[in-house]
Design a protein around this motif. Sequence first.
Motif, PDB file in Angstrom:
ATOM      1  N   ASP A 179       0.813  -1.216   0.000  1.00 28.31           N
ATOM      2  CA  ASP A 179       0.000   0.000   0.000  1.00 28.31           C
ATOM      3  C   ASP A 179       0.847   1.268   0.000  1.00 28.31           C
ATOM      4  N   ILE A 180       2.075   1.181   0.527  1.00 25.74           N
ATOM      5  CA  ILE A 180       2.939   2.369   0.547  1.00 25.74           C
ATOM      6  C   ILE A 180       4.142   2.206  -0.382  1.00 25.74           C
ATOM      7  N   GLY A 216       6.563   8.319  -4.397  1.00 27.83           N
ATOM      8  CA  GLY A 216       6.152   9.458  -3.586  1.00 27.83           C
ATOM      9  C   GLY A 216       5.626   9.088  -2.217  1.00 27.83           C
ATOM     10  N   SER A 217       5.380   7.799  -1.969  1.00 29.41           N
ATOM     11  CA  SER A 217       4.847   7.362  -0.673  1.00 29.41           C
ATOM     12  C   SER A 217       5.770   6.428   0.085  1.00 29.41           C
ATOM     13  N   ARG A 218       6.842   5.954  -0.584  1.00 29.22           N
ATOM     14  CA  ARG A 218       7.755   5.017   0.078  1.00 29.22           C
ATOM     15  C   ARG A 218       8.445   5.684   1.257  1.00 29.22           C
TER      16      ARG A 218
END
Length: 187
Positions: A50-51, A55-57
């Motif tokens: 989900d991550i 840009g979200s890691r």
Amino acid sequence: MPQARIVGIAGSLRKGSYNRALLRAAIECAPEGMTLEELPIDDVPLYNADIDIDGSRPVAVERLKERIRAADGVLLVSPEYSHGVPGVLKNALDWASRKGNGKGSPMAGKPVGIIGASTGGSGTMRGQEQLKLVVAGMLMALFPHGGVVVPRAGDRFDDQLRLSDDKTREFLGKYLDGLLGWVRRFE
């Protein structure tokens, strides 16, 4: 010829780990032409798709992937837990193997060596065999060598966790010489 940059990943988080000590010994024994640096994984979170999105890691994951991408090769230094690969190492490899930021997997095609230490008599043989399957699944270029297995590590390291066994240190040095030659094939 430029220095071959190798990142070493210890598969144990324990401060008194023989595998972290073996990685430090490898850094000391690195041959001329090789720069070997530890790549810590203690802040890499559990893998979560989900991550795992551009840009979200987590920052720790991006750092892990970029340091591997920038390296010429990887040295995995792993204990054996319950006859297998420690979860913390497998988790870091799962994160590192994924594509991201418009780039392919930093592991694919990357030369890799595997070593390990254990207090038991068989060293880390079973864990290394499982680790070989993992790196093959990531399309890494496994150094075709039996590896370095340090059994009865308590007898080979001193109280300050320095590799004190001369024969083991010599074997480790020869292994690293061979790994350097393997890495050079991929430059």
